[in-house]
Design a protein around this motif. Structure first.
Motif, PDB file in Angstrom:
ATOM      1  N   ILE A  56      52.605  47.898  36.462  1.00  0.00           N
ATOM      2  CA  ILE A  56      51.882  48.490  37.446  1.00  0.00           C
ATOM      3  C   ILE A  56      52.775  48.366  38.493  1.00  0.00           C
ATOM      4  O   ILE A  56      53.561  47.330  38.771  1.00  0.00           O
ATOM      5  CB  ILE A  56      50.569  47.875  37.717  1.00  0.00           C
ATOM      6  CG1 ILE A  56      49.830  48.811  38.791  1.00  0.00           C
ATOM      7  CG2 ILE A  56      50.614  46.368  38.193  1.00  0.00           C
ATOM      8  CD1 ILE A  56      48.106  48.357  38.856  1.00  0.00           C
ATOM      9  N   LEU A  57      52.879  49.298  39.470  1.00  0.00           N
ATOM     10  CA  LEU A  57      53.703  49.421  40.982  1.00  0.00           C
ATOM     11  C   LEU A  57      52.692  49.517  41.943  1.00  0.00           C
ATOM     12  O   LEU A  57      51.781  50.691  41.854  1.00  0.00           O
ATOM     13  CB  LEU A  57      54.841  50.264  40.924  1.00  0.00           C
ATOM     14  CG  LEU A  57      55.637  50.242  42.098  1.00  0.00           C
ATOM     15  CD1 LEU A  57      56.450  48.992  42.009  1.00  0.00           C
ATOM     16  CD2 LEU A  57      56.447  51.475  41.898  1.00  0.00           C
ATOM     17  N   THR A  58      52.365  48.741  42.959  1.00  0.00           N
ATOM     18  CA  THR A  58      51.744  49.052  44.206  1.00  0.00           C
ATOM     19  C   THR A  58      52.197  48.958  45.122  1.00  0.00           C
ATOM     20  O   THR A  58      53.248  48.463  45.247  1.00  0.00           O
ATOM     21  CB  THR A  58      50.312  47.624  43.761  1.00  0.00           C
ATOM     22  OG1 THR A  58      51.303  46.545  44.368  1.00  0.00           O
ATOM     23  CG2 THR A  58      49.880  47.537  42.595  1.00  0.00           C
ATOM     24  N   GLU A  59      51.144  49.247  46.267  1.00  0.00           N
ATOM     25  CA  GLU A  59      51.537  49.241  47.680  1.00  0.00           C
ATOM     26  C   GLU A  59      52.112  47.815  48.067  1.00  0.00           C
ATOM     27  O   GLU A  59      53.145  47.643  48.650  1.00  0.00           O
ATOM     28  CB  GLU A  59      50.454  49.572  48.600  1.00  0.00           C
ATOM     29  CG  GLU A  59      49.904  50.703  48.657  1.00  0.00           C
ATOM     30  CD  GLU A  59      48.718  50.889  49.323  1.00  0.00           C
ATOM     31  OE1 GLU A  59      48.404  52.140  49.709  1.00  0.00           O
ATOM     32  OE2 GLU A  59      47.870  50.052  49.156  1.00  0.00           O
ATOM     33  N   PRO A 107      50.673  44.148  33.360  1.00  0.00           N
ATOM     34  CA  PRO A 107      49.420  43.676  34.302  1.00  0.00           C
ATOM     35  C   PRO A 107      47.945  43.424  33.612  1.00  0.00           C
ATOM     36  O   PRO A 107      47.820  43.801  32.273  1.00  0.00           O
ATOM     37  CB  PRO A 107      49.255  44.985  35.116  1.00  0.00           C
ATOM     38  CG  PRO A 107      49.756  46.153  34.136  1.00  0.00           C
ATOM     39  CD  PRO A 107      50.857  45.313  33.353  1.00  0.00           C
ATOM     40  N   GLU A 108      47.303  42.627  34.244  1.00  0.00           N
ATOM     41  CA  GLU A 108      45.817  42.259  33.793  1.00  0.00           C
ATOM     42  C   GLU A 108      44.977  43.436  33.559  1.00  0.00           C
ATOM     43  O   GLU A 108      45.403  44.537  34.395  1.00  0.00           O
ATOM     44  CB  GLU A 108      44.933  41.612  34.743  1.00  0.00           C
ATOM     45  CG  GLU A 108      45.558  40.145  34.721  1.00  0.00           C
ATOM     46  CD  GLU A 108      45.187  39.142  33.518  1.00  0.00           C
ATOM     47  OE1 GLU A 108      44.278  39.595  32.856  1.00  0.00           O
ATOM     48  OE2 GLU A 108      45.765  38.368  33.114  1.00  0.00           O
ATOM     49  N   THR A 109      44.385  43.782  32.511  1.00  0.00           N
ATOM     50  CA  THR A 109      43.658  44.866  32.353  1.00  0.00           C
ATOM     51  C   THR A 109      42.114  44.831  31.774  1.00  0.00           C
ATOM     52  O   THR A 109      41.795  43.435  31.609  1.00  0.00           O
ATOM     53  CB  THR A 109      44.322  45.852  31.191  1.00  0.00           C
ATOM     54  OG1 THR A 109      44.119  45.005  29.899  1.00  0.00           O
ATOM     55  CG2 THR A 109      45.634  46.061  31.330  1.00  0.00           C
ATOM     56  N   VAL A 110      41.447  45.883  32.044  1.00  0.00           N
ATOM     57  CA  VAL A 110      40.042  45.557  31.531  1.00  0.00           C
ATOM     58  C   VAL A 110      39.850  46.994  30.533  1.00  0.00           C
ATOM     59  O   VAL A 110      40.523  47.951  30.648  1.00  0.00           O
ATOM     60  CB  VAL A 110      38.892  45.769  32.674  1.00  0.00           C
ATOM     61  CG1 VAL A 110      38.951  44.506  33.293  1.00  0.00           C
ATOM     62  CG2 VAL A 110      39.108  47.012  33.542  1.00  0.00           C
ATOM     63  N   THR A 111      38.680  47.245  29.826  1.00  0.00           N
ATOM     64  CA  THR A 111      38.313  48.115  29.011  1.00  0.00           C
ATOM     65  C   THR A 111      37.103  48.870  29.590  1.00  0.00           C
ATOM     66  O   THR A 111      36.451  48.185  30.514  1.00  0.00           O
ATOM     67  CB  THR A 111      38.125  47.716  27.517  1.00  0.00           C
ATOM     68  OG1 THR A 111      36.795  46.999  27.525  1.00  0.00           O
ATOM     69  CG2 THR A 111      39.270  47.245  26.861  1.00  0.00           C
TER      70      THR A 111
END
Length: 171
Positions: A90-93, A119-123
Motif C-alpha cells: 500500500i502507498l499512502t499520503e 499491509p494489514e487487511t480485512v475481509t
C-alpha cells in the motif's frame, strides 16, 4: 464459570465447554454490546461500509503514476498489486510525507521502493470492531479489503466514523 445448563460451577474461567455436560461456553465469554454503536461494531461486517473499489498500481509503476492515480481518485491511498493481481503493498499520503518528500527525481522512481509491504487487511465478512482494532493498533487511516489475497476495496477511518454517526441515536 458456571454452566447455565447443568449448574456445574467448577469450569475454569474462559473454558470452551462445560466440564460436566459439554455445553459450549465460548459464546457466554463474549462481551455484550452496550448500546447500538457497540452492537453495530461487534456484529456488522465490513461490507456494510460499502468499501470503495480499490485504486491499484503495479509494484513497478512510478511514484508519479501513483500520485496521479491518488489525485484523480480523490483518495489517500493506492493499493499495490503483483503480477497476478494479488495485494503486495500500500502507498499512502503518509508514505509520501515520510519516505518520498525530498527524494530527488521521485516521480520516476518505482512504487516498490516506498510502499508498505504486506499491509494489514480485512475481509468483507470481518466485523467492524476487528477492522477498527487493526486501524487503531497500527495507526492506519486506510485498510485494504481483500478476498482470496486480491484487493476488492478500501475502507478508511472516515468510512467508520460516517457509519458510527449514522448508528448513533439522535440526542
Amino acid at each position: 464459570m458456571y454452566c447455565p445448563a447443568c449448574d456445574y460451577r467448577k469450569n475454569a474461567l474462559g473454558a470452551d465447554a462445560c466440564g460436566n455436560c459439554g455445553l459450549p461456553l465460548t459464546r457466554l465469554n463474549a462481551p455484550a454490546p452496550n448500546g447500538p454503536v457497540e452492537a453495530s461494531l461487534m456484529r456488522e461486517p465490513v461490507s456494510v461500509l460499502d468499501p470503495r473499489p480499490p485504486i491499484t498500481v503495479d509494484a513497478g509503476a512510478t511514484l508519479g503514476d501513483a500520485v496521479r492515480r491518488m489525485i484523480d481518485g480523490r483518495t489517500g491511498a493506492v493499493l499495490v498489486t503483483g503480477p497476478g493481481g494479488e495485494l503486495v503493498g500500500i502507498l499512502t499520503e503518509r508514505d509520501f510525507l515520510t519516505k518520498v518528500a525530498g527524494a530527488p527525481g521521485f516521480e520516476a522512481r518505482p512504487v516498490r521502493e516506498f510502499m508498505t509491504l504486506a499491509p494489514e487487511t480485512v475481509t468483507p465478512t470481518d466485523t467492524l470492531a476487528f477492522a477498527l482494532g487493526k486501524m487503531d493498533a497500527g495507526a492506519y487511516r486506510h485498510l485494504p479489503v481483500v478476498e482470496g489475497g486480491r484487493p476488492v476495496g478500501v475502507i478508511s477511518v472516515r468510512d467508520l466514523l460516517r457509519h458510527v454517526t449514522e448508528v448513533c441515536p439522535e440526542n
